[in-house]
Scaffold this motif. Structure first.
Motif, mmCIF file in Angstrom:
data_model
loop_
_atom_site.group_PDB
_atom_site.id
_atom_site.type_symbol
_atom_site.label_atom_id
_atom_site.label_comp_id
_atom_site.label_asym_id
_atom_site.label_seq_id
_atom_site.Cartn_x
_atom_site.Cartn_y
_atom_site.Cartn_z
ATOM 1 N N PHE A 162 0.834 -1.198 0.000
ATOM 2 C CA PHE A 162 0.000 0.000 0.000
ATOM 3 C C PHE A 162 0.871 1.252 0.000
ATOM 4 C CE2 PHE A 162 0.684 -0.931 4.457
ATOM 5 C CZ PHE A 162 0.965 0.309 4.999
ATOM 6 N N ILE A 163 0.265 2.340 -0.488
ATOM 7 C CA ILE A 163 0.933 3.637 -0.547
ATOM 8 C C ILE A 163 0.050 4.646 0.157
ATOM 9 C CG2 ILE A 163 1.604 5.535 -2.078
ATOM 10 C CD1 ILE A 163 2.356 3.520 -4.154
ATOM 11 N N THR A 164 0.646 5.458 1.010
ATOM 12 C CA THR A 164 -0.069 6.559 1.627
ATOM 13 C C THR A 164 0.350 7.835 0.917
ATOM 14 O OG1 THR A 164 -0.065 5.411 3.734
ATOM 15 C CG2 THR A 164 -0.546 7.774 3.784
ATOM 16 N N ARG A 165 -0.609 8.499 0.292
ATOM 17 C CA ARG A 165 -0.317 9.708 -0.462
ATOM 18 C C ARG A 165 -1.368 10.744 -0.128
ATOM 19 N NH1 ARG A 165 -1.702 10.881 -6.090
ATOM 20 N NH2 ARG A 165 -0.511 12.716 -6.646
ATOM 21 N N ARG A 166 -0.925 11.882 0.385
ATOM 22 C CA ARG A 166 -1.806 12.982 0.797
ATOM 23 C C ARG A 166 -2.869 12.523 1.785
ATOM 24 N NH1 ARG A 166 -3.229 15.460 -5.000
ATOM 25 N NH2 ARG A 166 -1.122 15.564 -5.778
ATOM 26 N N GLY A 167 -2.502 11.632 2.649
ATOM 27 C CA GLY A 167 -3.418 11.157 3.679
ATOM 28 C C GLY A 167 -4.340 10.037 3.224
ATOM 29 N N LEU A 168 -4.332 9.692 1.955
ATOM 30 C CA LEU A 168 -5.157 8.598 1.443
ATOM 31 C C LEU A 168 -4.286 7.351 1.288
ATOM 32 C CD1 LEU A 168 -7.038 10.537 -1.344
ATOM 33 C CD2 LEU A 168 -7.909 9.937 0.908
ATOM 34 N N VAL A 169 -4.884 6.211 1.577
ATOM 35 C CA VAL A 169 -4.162 4.946 1.477
ATOM 36 C C VAL A 169 -4.648 4.211 0.240
ATOM 37 C CG1 VAL A 169 -3.691 2.741 2.583
ATOM 38 C CG2 VAL A 169 -3.882 4.808 3.966
ATOM 39 N N TYR A 170 -3.707 3.899 -0.653
ATOM 40 C CA TYR A 170 -4.007 3.131 -1.858
ATOM 41 C C TYR A 170 -3.368 1.765 -1.695
ATOM 42 C CZ TYR A 170 -4.908 7.799 -3.710
ATOM 43 O OH TYR A 170 -5.370 9.061 -3.903
ATOM 44 N N SER A 171 -4.205 0.741 -1.682
ATOM 45 C CA SER A 171 -3.664 -0.604 -1.513
ATOM 46 C C SER A 171 -3.630 -1.333 -2.846
ATOM 47 C CB SER A 171 -4.493 -1.406 -0.504
ATOM 48 O OG SER A 171 -5.753 -1.703 -1.052
ATOM 49 N N LEU A 172 -2.820 -2.356 -2.890
ATOM 50 C CA LEU A 172 -2.665 -3.140 -4.106
ATOM 51 C C LEU A 172 -3.927 -3.946 -4.405
ATOM 52 C CD1 LEU A 172 -0.808 -3.947 -6.386
ATOM 53 C CD2 LEU A 172 0.193 -5.663 -4.896
ATOM 54 N N GLU A 173 -4.628 -4.391 -3.380
ATOM 55 C CA GLU A 173 -5.821 -5.200 -3.579
ATOM 56 C C GLU A 173 -7.030 -4.367 -4.011
ATOM 57 O OE1 GLU A 173 -4.295 -5.541 -0.390
ATOM 58 O OE2 GLU A 173 -3.030 -7.171 -1.088
ATOM 59 N N SER A 174 -7.236 -3.214 -3.384
ATOM 60 C CA SER A 174 -8.439 -2.439 -3.675
ATOM 61 C C SER A 174 -8.288 -1.512 -4.877
ATOM 62 C CB SER A 174 -8.867 -1.636 -2.444
ATOM 63 O OG SER A 174 -7.886 -0.665 -2.132
ATOM 64 N N GLU A 175 -7.116 -0.925 -5.078
ATOM 65 C CA GLU A 175 -6.899 0.012 -6.177
ATOM 66 C C GLU A 175 -5.551 -0.264 -6.847
ATOM 67 O OE1 GLU A 175 -7.688 4.091 -5.162
ATOM 68 O OE2 GLU A 175 -8.788 3.425 -3.404
ATOM 69 N N PRO A 176 -5.460 -1.345 -7.620
ATOM 70 C CA PRO A 176 -4.165 -1.697 -8.210
ATOM 71 C C PRO A 176 -3.674 -0.685 -9.238
ATOM 72 C CG PRO A 176 -5.881 -3.147 -9.035
ATOM 73 C CD PRO A 176 -6.494 -2.320 -7.949
ATOM 74 N N ARG A 177 -4.584 -0.081 -10.007
ATOM 75 C CA ARG A 177 -4.147 0.878 -11.026
ATOM 76 C C ARG A 177 -3.503 2.101 -10.373
ATOM 77 N NH1 ARG A 177 -8.227 3.760 -15.081
ATOM 78 N NH2 ARG A 177 -9.178 4.085 -13.070
ATOM 79 N N THR A 178 -4.131 2.652 -9.358
ATOM 80 C CA THR A 178 -3.576 3.809 -8.659
ATOM 81 C C THR A 178 -2.267 3.454 -7.975
ATOM 82 O OG1 THR A 178 -5.836 4.573 -8.282
ATOM 83 C CG2 THR A 178 -4.111 5.630 -7.008
ATOM 84 N N PHE A 179 -2.193 2.255 -7.425
ATOM 85 C CA PHE A 179 -0.964 1.801 -6.777
ATOM 86 C C PHE A 179 0.192 1.776 -7.770
ATOM 87 C CE2 PHE A 179 1.961 -1.582 -5.540
ATOM 88 C CZ PHE A 179 2.253 -1.211 -4.243
ATOM 89 N N TYR A 180 -0.030 1.162 -8.940
ATOM 90 C CA TYR A 180 1.036 1.059 -9.938
ATOM 91 C C TYR A 180 1.366 2.408 -10.582
ATOM 92 C CZ TYR A 180 1.079 -3.966 -9.465
ATOM 93 O OH TYR A 180 1.215 -5.231 -8.969
ATOM 94 N N ILE A 181 0.387 3.289 -10.714
ATOM 95 C CA ILE A 181 0.666 4.632 -11.232
ATOM 96 C C ILE A 181 1.588 5.380 -10.274
ATOM 97 C CG2 ILE A 181 -0.376 6.910 -11.637
ATOM 98 C CD1 ILE A 181 -2.744 5.409 -12.930
ATOM 99 N N ASN A 182 1.340 5.268 -8.977
ATOM 100 C CA ASN A 182 2.199 5.925 -7.992
ATOM 101 C C ASN A 182 3.590 5.309 -7.952
ATOM 102 O OD1 ASN A 182 0.782 8.130 -6.560
ATOM 103 N ND2 ASN A 182 -0.735 6.523 -6.257
ATOM 104 N N ILE A 183 3.677 3.998 -8.112
ATOM 105 C CA ILE A 183 4.990 3.342 -8.176
ATOM 106 C C ILE A 183 5.741 3.826 -9.406
ATOM 107 C CG2 ILE A 183 6.146 1.117 -8.534
ATOM 108 C CD1 ILE A 183 5.273 1.486 -5.671
ATOM 109 N N ALA A 184 5.056 3.910 -10.550
ATOM 110 C CA ALA A 184 5.696 4.376 -11.784
ATOM 111 C C ALA A 184 6.156 5.827 -11.656
ATOM 112 C CB ALA A 184 4.734 4.230 -12.958
ATOM 113 N N LYS A 185 5.351 6.663 -11.016
ATOM 114 C CA LYS A 185 5.722 8.065 -10.813
ATOM 115 C C LYS A 185 6.990 8.167 -9.958
ATOM 116 C CE LYS A 185 4.081 10.315 -7.579
ATOM 117 N NZ LYS A 185 3.456 11.015 -6.502
ATOM 118 N N ARG A 186 7.047 7.397 -8.905
ATOM 119 C CA ARG A 186 8.229 7.426 -8.046
ATOM 120 C C ARG A 186 9.449 6.851 -8.766
ATOM 121 N NH1 ARG A 186 5.932 5.957 -2.032
ATOM 122 N NH2 ARG A 186 4.454 7.678 -1.953
#
Length: 88
Positions: free
Chosen positions: A39-63
């Motif tokens: 999971f990634i915590t970004r701006r106080g929101l938690v994006y997990s791999l199970e619930s939001e995989p697209r957002t998770f991978y977009i944030n990984i790609a950005k980093r």
């Protein structure tokens, strides 16, 4: 292929290169921690791999893009700026 290069004054050349490499190592560490945790915590929101995989991978790609840019400027993307003494 012409990539961006930045000319730095001689006194800032090595300290800035070292600082950029340390920042790149920190970003890489954060990428590894996020992948291991799932999971990634970004701006106080938690994006997990199970619930939001697209957002998770977009944030990984950005980093990863930030990591790659820091590595580029920390290794061969900078050069010593030559200061001419012509006075013009």
């Amino acid at each position: 292929m012409n990539l961006v290069k930045v000319g730095l004054p001689k006194p800032l050349y090595w300290p800035l290169k070292i600082l950029l490499c340390i920042a790149a190592a920190y970003v890489f560490y954060q990428i590894m921690v996020d992948i291991n945790d799932g999971f990634i915590t970004r701006r106080g929101l938690v994006y997990s791999l199970e619930s939001e995989p697209r957002t998770f991978y977009i944030n990984i790609a950005k980093r990863f893009v930030i990591f790659a840019a820091l590595i580029w400027f920390g290794t061969s993307g900078t050069s010593k700026k030559v200061i001419s003494s012509s006075g013009n």
